[in-house]
Design a protein around this motif. Sequence first.
Motif, short mmCIF file in Angstrom:
data_model
loop_
_atom_site.label_atom_id
_atom_site.label_comp_id
_atom_site.label_asym_id
_atom_site.label_seq_id
_atom_site.Cartn_x
_atom_site.Cartn_y
_atom_site.Cartn_z
N UNK A 319 -23.76 6.39 93.63
CA UNK A 319 -24.17 6.62 95.02
C UNK A 319 -25.58 7.18 95.10
N UNK A 320 -25.87 8.17 94.23
CA UNK A 320 -27.21 8.74 94.26
C UNK A 320 -28.27 7.74 93.86
N UNK A 321 -27.97 6.92 92.84
CA UNK A 321 -28.92 5.91 92.42
C UNK A 321 -29.16 4.86 93.49
N UNK A 322 -28.05 4.48 94.22
CA UNK A 322 -28.21 3.48 95.28
C UNK A 322 -29.04 4.03 96.44
N UNK A 323 -28.81 5.30 96.80
CA UNK A 323 -29.62 5.91 97.87
C UNK A 323 -31.09 5.97 97.45
N UNK A 324 -31.31 6.38 96.18
CA UNK A 324 -32.70 6.43 95.70
C UNK A 324 -33.31 5.04 95.69
N UNK A 325 -32.51 4.01 95.33
CA UNK A 325 -33.03 2.65 95.31
C UNK A 325 -33.42 2.18 96.72
N UNK A 326 -32.57 2.55 97.69
CA UNK A 326 -32.90 2.20 99.08
C UNK A 326 -34.20 2.89 99.50
N UNK A 327 -34.36 4.15 99.11
CA UNK A 327 -35.62 4.86 99.39
C UNK A 327 -36.80 4.13 98.76
N UNK A 328 -36.59 3.67 97.52
CA UNK A 328 -37.67 2.97 96.82
C UNK A 328 -38.02 1.65 97.49
N UNK A 329 -36.98 0.93 97.97
CA UNK A 329 -37.25 -0.31 98.69
C UNK A 329 -38.05 -0.02 99.95
N UNK A 330 -37.65 1.03 100.66
CA UNK A 330 -38.41 1.42 101.86
C UNK A 330 -39.84 1.79 101.48
N UNK A 331 -39.98 2.49 100.33
CA UNK A 331 -41.31 2.86 99.88
C UNK A 331 -42.12 1.62 99.50
N UNK A 332 -41.44 0.61 98.97
CA UNK A 332 -42.10 -0.64 98.63
C UNK A 332 -42.52 -1.41 99.87
N UNK A 333 -41.69 -1.34 100.91
CA UNK A 333 -41.99 -2.07 102.15
C UNK A 333 -43.27 -1.57 102.80
N UNK A 334 -43.53 -0.26 102.72
CA UNK A 334 -44.68 0.31 103.41
C UNK A 334 -46.01 -0.25 102.90
N UNK A 335 -46.28 -0.20 101.56
CA UNK A 335 -47.57 -0.77 101.12
C UNK A 335 -47.67 -2.27 101.34
N UNK A 336 -46.52 -2.98 101.23
CA UNK A 336 -46.58 -4.43 101.48
C UNK A 336 -46.93 -4.69 102.94
N UNK A 337 -46.33 -3.92 103.85
CA UNK A 337 -46.64 -4.08 105.27
C UNK A 337 -48.08 -3.69 105.56
N UNK A 338 -48.55 -2.63 104.89
CA UNK A 338 -49.94 -2.21 105.11
C UNK A 338 -50.91 -3.27 104.62
N UNK A 339 -50.57 -3.91 103.50
CA UNK A 339 -51.42 -4.98 103.00
C UNK A 339 -51.47 -6.11 104.03
N UNK A 340 -50.32 -6.40 104.64
CA UNK A 340 -50.32 -7.41 105.69
C UNK A 340 -51.20 -7.01 106.86
N UNK A 341 -51.13 -5.70 107.22
CA UNK A 341 -51.93 -5.22 108.34
C UNK A 341 -53.42 -5.22 108.01
N UNK A 342 -53.76 -4.83 106.78
CA UNK A 342 -55.17 -4.72 106.41
C UNK A 342 -55.75 -6.06 105.99
N UNK A 343 -54.90 -7.06 105.85
CA UNK A 343 -55.34 -8.37 105.41
C UNK A 343 -56.40 -8.93 106.36
N UNK A 344 -56.16 -8.80 107.66
CA UNK A 344 -57.10 -9.34 108.65
C UNK A 344 -58.45 -8.64 108.56
N UNK A 345 -58.40 -7.30 108.47
CA UNK A 345 -59.65 -6.55 108.36
C UNK A 345 -60.38 -6.89 107.07
N UNK A 346 -59.61 -7.12 106.00
CA UNK A 346 -60.21 -7.48 104.73
C UNK A 346 -60.95 -8.81 104.82
N UNK A 347 -60.32 -9.79 105.45
CA UNK A 347 -60.97 -11.09 105.58
C UNK A 347 -62.25 -10.98 106.40
N UNK A 348 -62.21 -10.19 107.47
CA UNK A 348 -63.40 -10.01 108.29
C UNK A 348 -64.50 -9.33 107.50
#
Length: 635
Positions: A319-348
């Motif tokens: 249970x603890x490992x699964x909760x930590x894994x879910x936290x890690x997935x959420x942590x992974x989602x944030x930089x991937x989403x930020x890369x998507x957000x900054x992608x437009x500014x990067x191209x410009x």
Amino acid sequence: MSDAPGTEEVQARPGSEPAGGGIDPPRAGTGEPHNDSAEAEVQALRVLRRGFAMSPELRRGLPVVAAVGLFAAVGRLIVPVMVQLVLDHGVIGPDGYRPGVVWVLSLAALGAVLVVAAASRFALIRLVRMAESVLLGLRVRAFEHIHRLSLATHTETRRGVLVARVTSDIEAMAIFMQWGAMSWTINPVLILATLAVMLFYSWQLTLLVLVLHLLVLPFMRWVQRRQIAAHSRVRDRVADTMGHTSETVSAAAVIRAYGYRRAVRARLDRAVDRQYQAQMSAFKWWAFLMPTVDLVSSVSLAAALVVGVTWSEELGIGAGGLVAFVFLVRLLMRPISEIGEVFDTTQSALAAWWKVMGVLDTPVEVVEPEPAEAEELPAGPLPVEVRGVSFSYRSGEPVLRGIDVRIPPDANAAVVGETGSGKTTFARLLARLADPSAGEVVIGGVDLRAVAPEARRRSIRMVPQDGFLFAASIEDNIRYGRPGATAADAAAAIDELGLRGWVEGLPAGMHTPVGQRGGRLSVGERQLVALVRAQVADPGLLILDEATSAVDPETEEALAAAMAHLAVGRTTVSVAHRLSTAERADLVLVFDDGRVVEQGTHRDLVAAGGVYARLHRSWVGNTRQTAVRVKAQPG
């Protein structure tokens, strides 16, 4: 523009002088940087490699920022690990609830969070300093390079384009540097570190999440190629809009006087509409990318949670490992989403960087000599010798053809000819605003291409037709004539040219502000200030470009008197629009179709009955007609 006559951009024939006496423009498009079009493929890696190569500030600062960013990224992973430890050893472990363990681990997590926050703040401060240093260096290099380009490049490249390169394009890079660069520095490290910890908990769930995210990579690459091309078009449209805006503002008086407002407004509206369409096209790709990235991240989180709960025993994750894994997935989602957000500014930013590189790639045609080989000019009046000089742009017919002229020191030479004859080009070659295509210009016995730039600027001065002034006082504009000139030097120059009465008649004397481009003064007054500025410089060769071409007769007399004083003790070359200047000259050079067809004194040339005599008869006739019309007016 079809709405009103005269509002189209004038395409001058090769060899012709543009309105206002400027140097003849080359054919359209010959001076644009070779990679300055929207159609040119902007390759991200190529831009980054060149950017690192030309930005020492970036090379020095990025390793420190990357190291601190790595520490901050790894520090963020402590929280999920601490959550797993608290659950497995302090809440639902074999020994049940253990408050001491919970408190110790929680305080440790709090300490890690504070350390990570401090490291992130330090990294951000260093990144901002590095980014500002990079932008400052790039802006200065671009500005210096623009001022080193020949006059030919400046006339064929629209002013708004060059302004856009050192303003809006670099501002687009600044927006990216403010937050996008931090994202690209920390997030890739955070993604890799998060995946490593996720593998520790469950390689099966990690593989599931990774596969779902990898499915979107080809799509992101496809969008990136189109997005950067779209932003390249945006940068072109921004430059085009700035060019039209600059032209509209500077020509406000002409537009109002001739009733061109509707036509000019229509042209400006079209430029704004093109920029709007280009920006909407670029934003369309960003709006397409962001929901896709969010959808994939959410699906991967849901899939990991369902699989982890359903097959927890088979996967060997508690249970603890699964909760930590879910936290890690959420942590992974944030930089991937930020890369998507900054992608437009990067191209410009990449597109803008590419445009600035295009300016820096524009070749400098007027190459200064090496300091060890540069020669000085002698003091006093400078003789001028032009030997077999021809001039043409990179494409087009020659503007000057085989010019051979000798002007003795301390002489007053006038250059006359019809519009398009090449006289202004000739005068500007004497100031080395461009180099001849063939032949040589010898000043003071030295080839002008071998003269040290400081010596050339000190001994050769040109007063342009528009008498350009800076937004400062009359005194300041006069003192710009020589580095280190004082107020006393400015006052002495005014007295030497016999202009004390005119200056004292101004509202604040020498301290009168002239406004932007000298707009608070008349054309003739701007010319008077420019002449005094030249007097302060005390050059051995003075070049006057149409100095009396657009002033009233009374002001022309004041200018003529000032120029007579100014010519004492130096060689003077005047591009004469009104032949009254030629009448007072020691030597008259008559240009026709890029050649010197006659030269001599005014009296001799009139008696010869050639080209100059015809020009003189035409000028005298027009002058008499103007005088008759003035006398016939009531009052």
